[in-house]
Design an enzyme around this catalytic site. Structure first.
Site, PDB file in Angstrom:
ATOM      1  N   CYS A  25     -28.333 -10.503  -4.756  1.00  9.67           N
ATOM      2  CA  CYS A  25     -27.158 -10.658  -3.882  1.00  9.67           C
ATOM      3  C   CYS A  25     -27.486 -11.277  -2.526  1.00  9.67           C
ATOM      4  O   CYS A  25     -26.601 -11.488  -1.709  1.00  9.67           O
ATOM      5  CB  CYS A  25     -26.434  -9.331  -3.705  1.00  9.67           C
ATOM      6  SG  CYS A  25     -25.664  -8.772  -5.245  1.00  9.67           S
ATOM      7  N   HIS A  31     -17.150 -12.777  -6.344  1.00 14.18           N
ATOM      8  CA  HIS A  31     -16.601 -11.687  -7.144  1.00 14.18           C
ATOM      9  C   HIS A  31     -15.099 -11.873  -7.314  1.00 14.18           C
ATOM     10  O   HIS A  31     -14.430 -12.444  -6.451  1.00 14.18           O
ATOM     11  CB  HIS A  31     -16.834 -10.333  -6.460  1.00 14.18           C
ATOM     12  CG  HIS A  31     -18.270  -9.979  -6.287  1.00 14.18           C
ATOM     13  ND1 HIS A  31     -19.057  -9.530  -7.326  1.00 14.18           N
ATOM     14  CD2 HIS A  31     -19.071 -10.011  -5.196  1.00 14.18           C
ATOM     15  CE1 HIS A  31     -20.286  -9.304  -6.877  1.00 14.18           C
ATOM     16  NE2 HIS A  31     -20.326  -9.588  -5.580  1.00 14.18           N
ATOM     17  N   HIS A  75     -10.589 -16.956  -2.076  1.00 17.89           N
ATOM     18  CA  HIS A  75     -11.324 -18.222  -2.135  1.00 17.89           C
ATOM     19  C   HIS A  75     -11.996 -18.574  -0.806  1.00 17.89           C
ATOM     20  O   HIS A  75     -12.127 -19.740  -0.444  1.00 17.89           O
ATOM     21  CB  HIS A  75     -10.435 -19.359  -2.648  1.00 17.89           C
ATOM     22  CG  HIS A  75     -10.203 -19.240  -4.120  1.00 17.89           C
ATOM     23  ND1 HIS A  75      -9.250 -18.409  -4.643  1.00 17.89           N
ATOM     24  CD2 HIS A  75     -10.828 -19.826  -5.162  1.00 17.89           C
ATOM     25  CE1 HIS A  75      -9.287 -18.497  -5.957  1.00 17.89           C
ATOM     26  NE2 HIS A  75     -10.241 -19.332  -6.305  1.00 17.89           N
ATOM     27  N   GLU A 136     -15.595  -4.428  -7.031  1.00 14.58           N
ATOM     28  CA  GLU A 136     -16.362  -5.662  -6.935  1.00 14.58           C
ATOM     29  C   GLU A 136     -16.663  -6.241  -8.323  1.00 14.58           C
ATOM     30  O   GLU A 136     -16.638  -7.452  -8.525  1.00 14.58           O
ATOM     31  CB  GLU A 136     -17.665  -5.382  -6.188  1.00 14.58           C
ATOM     32  CG  GLU A 136     -18.517  -6.589  -5.928  1.00 14.58           C
ATOM     33  CD  GLU A 136     -19.732  -6.258  -5.104  1.00 14.58           C
ATOM     34  OE1 GLU A 136     -19.605  -6.202  -3.861  1.00 14.58           O
ATOM     35  OE2 GLU A 136     -20.812  -6.052  -5.693  1.00 14.58           O
TER      36      GLU A 136
END
Length: 150
Positions: A25, A31, A75, A136
């Site tokens: 990560c 996600h 986004h 998530e």
């Protein structure tokens, strides 16, 4: 009158990276978040009110969460502004990408705290934020409860 909890669910796509993290990560990734927002209050008892019997109109709750969270984070890519990721963020911004800079590590845990503050500030009088669940992945989520944060 009884207190009733009302929940509305939302979905949005967001990218992030965890600077300094010791796993995958640390890389920029995204996600498909699912956010469940639960508020609590008493249903309106005024029969002349068009919202009679409602704690809050689901469309009113949707408007708040859409403006404060979904429209801003969908986004987008979120970076901690206090790390070297600021250079990547600036490059992406210069290329027309939607970037959000925050003053925290953009984990689900920290994001759910940020979201709670944003939503609480917009709720009408008599309505309180009860909880948030930020999912998530299919099997991983963070939860925020007002009762844990008195």
């Amino acid at each position: 009158m009884s207190n009733i909890r009302i929940t509305k669910q939302f979905s949005f796509e967001t990218g992030h990276a965890l600077y300094g993290y010791d796993g995958k990560c640390k890389n920029v990734h995204g996600h498909s978040y699912k956010l469940s927002v639960t508020v609590i209050g008493s249903p309106i008892t005024d029969r002349s009110n068009v919202k009679f019997g409602m704690v809050i109109d689901f469309s009113d709750l949707k408007k708040i969460v859409k403006e404060e969270i979904v429209d801003q984070f969908d986004h987008a890519t979120v970076f901690n502004q206090t790390t070297p990721h600021i250079e990547l963020a600036n490059e992406l911004k210069n290329r027309g990408h939607h970037v959000i800079l925050v003053d925290y590590q953009p984990t689900s845990e920290n994001m759910v705290v940020d979201f709670a503050e944003r939503i609480k500030n917009r709720l009408p009088v008599g309505i309180s934020l009860f909880s948030l669940k930020l999912q998530e992945t299919e099997s991983s989520f963070a939860e925020w409860y007002a009762s844990d944060n008195l």
